[in-house]
Write a protein that holds these residues in place. Structure first.
Motif, mmCIF file in Angstrom:
data_model
loop_
_atom_site.group_PDB
_atom_site.id
_atom_site.type_symbol
_atom_site.label_atom_id
_atom_site.label_comp_id
_atom_site.label_asym_id
_atom_site.label_seq_id
_atom_site.Cartn_x
_atom_site.Cartn_y
_atom_site.Cartn_z
ATOM 1 N N GLY A 189 0.819 -1.200 0.000
ATOM 2 C CA GLY A 189 0.000 0.000 0.000
ATOM 3 C C GLY A 189 0.854 1.252 0.000
ATOM 4 N N HIS A 190 0.614 2.146 0.967
ATOM 5 C CA HIS A 190 1.347 3.401 1.049
ATOM 6 C C HIS A 190 2.645 3.285 1.837
ATOM 7 N N GLU A 191 2.926 2.119 2.395
ATOM 8 C CA GLU A 191 4.174 1.940 3.128
ATOM 9 C C GLU A 191 5.338 1.752 2.147
ATOM 10 N N LYS B 148 1.107 11.983 -6.381
ATOM 11 C CA LYS B 148 0.446 11.147 -5.377
ATOM 12 C C LYS B 148 -0.723 10.359 -5.953
ATOM 13 N N ARG C 280 0.019 6.709 -6.373
ATOM 14 C CA ARG C 280 0.330 5.823 -5.251
ATOM 15 C C ARG C 280 -0.475 4.538 -5.363
ATOM 16 N N HIS D 291 -4.376 2.177 -0.917
ATOM 17 C CA HIS D 291 -4.118 2.130 0.520
ATOM 18 C C HIS D 291 -4.803 0.889 1.094
ATOM 19 N N THR E 131 -2.345 -3.597 5.587
ATOM 20 C CA THR E 131 -0.976 -3.200 5.280
ATOM 21 C C THR E 131 0.011 -4.043 6.081
ATOM 22 N N GLY F 33 -9.064 1.228 4.820
ATOM 23 C CA GLY F 33 -8.429 1.195 3.514
ATOM 24 C C GLY F 33 -9.150 2.086 2.515
ATOM 25 N N GLU F 34 -8.649 2.069 1.309
ATOM 26 C CA GLU F 34 -9.182 2.881 0.218
ATOM 27 C C GLU F 34 -10.084 2.021 -0.650
#
Length: 201
Positions: free
Chosen positions: A21-23, A74, A77, A80, A85, A113-114
């Motif tokens: 994800g965003h990590e 962004k 990305r 998320h 995650t 989450g997204e």
């Protein structure tokens, strides 16, 4: 106009089959070699503009390709993952098989989450923006989920019907013009020696 969507090289979390994800997770040695191997394809494609997600693994991949200074967006990305995650693909399939299948198809969102529709919309907005800005072919260094979202938006391919793009490989969407309407699929998993389903989606 071509929009070339390159998945970043393999990361240490990819090796462990962890959802990122965003990590951020560093590229593995194999991932660095994948990026270096794709450089010849990038040179042959000769994009007018190069952009990447703002996450470290994509920026490092772009640097290894020879693009040290690229615009970061962004909107490109990865999805998320919320509370998923860092969890591994085998563990999720073993303990939440139904939810995992629905998530992979865009019908389930992990807690915090997204959701798929919002993700798809932001990716599509980014693609249309850079098509209009570049006035020519674009190379975007992104994530597997971003490639699925673009294929869903512009090709009508449901996410459940696309295999994850192999790290260090690309998909090419060919647009008739810069408005970002319907596209044709020019190539998928370009640069991969063989499909790799060992990494997390």
């Amino acid at each position: 106009m071509r929009f070339i969507l390159l998945r970043h090289g393999e990361t240490l979390w990819n090796v462990e089959q962890r959802l990122q994800g965003h990590e951020n997770s560093e590229l593995s040695e194999r991932g660095r070699q994948q990026a270096l191997r794709f450089a010849k394809y990038a040179a042959a494609l000769n994009p007018r503009h190069v952009v990447s997600s703002d996450l470290g693994r994509t920026r490092e991949t772009a640097r290894l390709l020879g693009y040290g200074e690229v615009a970061c967006d962004k909107r490109f990305r990865e999805l998320h993952m919320g509370e998923w995650t860092g969890r591994t693909k085998p563990e999720l399939i073993a303990n939440h098989a139904e939810d995992y299948g629905a998530w992979r198809a865009g019908r389930f969102t992990p807690h915090n989450g997204e959701d798929w529709d919002g993700f798809r919309a932001r990716v599509a907005e980014g693609v249309r923006h850079w098509l209009a800005q570049a006035e020519g072919d674009v190379l975007a260094v992104v994530h597997s989920g971003v490639i699925r979202a673009a294929c869903a938006e512009f090709l009508g391919l449901p996410p459940a019907l696309t295999v994850p793009t192999t790290p260090g490989a690309a998909a090419i969407l060919n647009f008739a013009d810069s408005r970002g309407g319907e596209a044709k699929l020019e190539g998928y998993n370009i640069g991969a020696l063989a499909p790799d389903d060992s990494t997390a989606d």
